[in-house]
Design an enzyme around this catalytic site. Sequence first.
Site, PDB file in Angstrom:
ATOM      1  N   ARG A  51     189.471 -52.213  69.481  1.00 59.46           N
ATOM      2  CA  ARG A  51     190.250 -51.015  69.834  1.00 59.46           C
ATOM      3  C   ARG A  51     190.185 -50.777  71.335  1.00 59.46           C
ATOM      4  NH1 ARG A  51     187.063 -47.697  65.760  1.00 59.46           N
ATOM      5  NH2 ARG A  51     187.756 -48.533  63.767  1.00 59.46           N
ATOM      6  N   GLU A  91     172.935 -44.761  58.232  1.00 51.70           N
ATOM      7  CA  GLU A  91     173.878 -43.764  57.724  1.00 51.70           C
ATOM      8  C   GLU A  91     173.645 -43.468  56.239  1.00 51.70           C
ATOM      9  OE1 GLU A  91     177.960 -44.307  59.808  1.00 51.70           O
ATOM     10  OE2 GLU A  91     176.869 -46.156  60.131  1.00 51.70           O
ATOM     11  N   ASN A 134     179.892 -45.904  49.630  1.00 54.34           N
ATOM     12  CA  ASN A 134     180.840 -45.931  50.749  1.00 54.34           C
ATOM     13  C   ASN A 134     181.997 -46.838  50.318  1.00 54.34           C
ATOM     14  OD1 ASN A 134     182.217 -46.239  53.118  1.00 54.34           O
ATOM     15  ND2 ASN A 134     180.475 -46.975  54.318  1.00 54.34           N
ATOM     16  N   ARG A 186     180.257 -41.201  51.250  1.00 54.93           N
ATOM     17  CA  ARG A 186     180.729 -41.112  52.633  1.00 54.93           C
ATOM     18  C   ARG A 186     182.228 -40.818  52.591  1.00 54.93           C
ATOM     19  NH1 ARG A 186     182.705 -45.634  56.578  1.00 54.93           N
ATOM     20  NH2 ARG A 186     182.740 -44.438  58.496  1.00 54.93           N
ATOM     21  N   HIS A 236     181.744 -41.360  63.179  1.00 54.62           N
ATOM     22  CA  HIS A 236     180.351 -41.839  63.253  1.00 54.62           C
ATOM     23  C   HIS A 236     179.377 -40.659  63.259  1.00 54.62           C
ATOM     24  CE1 HIS A 236     181.784 -45.636  65.659  1.00 54.62           C
ATOM     25  NE2 HIS A 236     181.738 -45.916  64.366  1.00 54.62           N
TER      26      HIS A 236
END
Length: 403
Positions: free
Chosen positions: A245, A388, A7, A95, A184
């Site tokens: 955010r 993940e 990743n 990823r 996600h």
Amino acid sequence: MIILVINTGSSSLKYQLLEMEHETVLAVGVVERIGERKALVTHKGHPGLDQEKTFEQEQAVMDHRAGLHLVLDLIVDAERGVLTSTGEIDAVGHRVVQGGESFQQTRLINNQVMAAIRDCNPLAPLHNPANLVGIEVAAHLLPDVPQAAVFDTEFHQSMPPAAFLYPLPYSYYKDLAVRRYGFHGTSHKYVFGQAAAEMDRLPAQTNAITLHLGNGCSMAAVKNGKCIDTSMGMTPLAGLMMGTRSGDIDPAIIFHLAAEKGLGVDHISDLLNKESGLKGICGSNDMRDIRRQAAAGQARATLALEMFAYRIKKYIGAYCAVLGRVDTLVFTAGIGENDCQAREDICMGLEGLGIEIDPELNRKLQNRHGPVHRKTSRVQIRVVPTNEELQIARETKALLTRG
Ligand code: AMP
């Protein structure tokens, strides 16, 4: 089969080496501050992956290629290595954040796939270019090893147009690919699969609402194993209130800020991405700090927590409506897995929707894993730690096995 999961960020490279027969992690680590003279390398190797065996060192790592070189050296290191040679690596799973509409599933990387990922760069200018660098250096250092791209967006590609289109002039979708993509996806897919397995249900007959609540937060509505809606949008800025955010706001606020304060687009983007959400309301984006502040009587921290739970509740209501029947609600990521108070606040008052959390079971949940609903609850509520990297490795393995 041994799979290396990578990743890559703009200045970091995270990795996990997995043996897939028993899904065992052989090594895990991260190279941070790539490009600096004092990059930080942290690596844990089997057996035990324990803290004492952690290799941590500051050293110059000038680029991602040097970073991956270092990782491969650590993996085959005579003292702490877990493989005798990099030739034992059967595949690399990468990823990739944004796959646009080109990628509905994991793909074996070739020049055509690289070009299509590059075409998605304008949709994820901070992430995709870094992911591509990771792919290029891995292909260079492990030229004979198949490389797979696993997209954060692929699980959400099953959304129907009514869910993924914005009510803007249609030409913006056709010409500029403006639509909801969601992110996600690897996490939502993983926890959905685990939850269905724990419930002993076929994924294709299971409806779920998955809640990935970390520093970034998103939810997905999953019907018969397929995502039919998700809270993030064309970018990860949309949807729930997050660490920094804003999530959903009235878009006209942007014009107002421009007109009243003379703020430019970059400034407003920073404001919404980095200075809003929990941090915007109470000054911190770390849930543990916010809980401490609220316990100490700080009203803004309490307000931030209320807003966080309230906005999630509204999405649960919306997703119950679009799903019709919900079999399970699945909590995951830093907050979803660890913050029992957040789970309670989110679920309380939803009994009318058949969602009944068991406060005691929820508080006592051990190992961050398991059901937290009352026996009478129509909808099961579960905590499932996300993984993940394992999902990327599973997708990569499945791709190679399919051939
Ligand atoms: P993630 O992005 O998945 O790493 O999640 C980060 C978020 O999880 C941060 O807001 C953390 O404060 C929060 N978090 C991690 N551990 C805990 C905990 N034990 N209790 C409450 N929040 C936590």
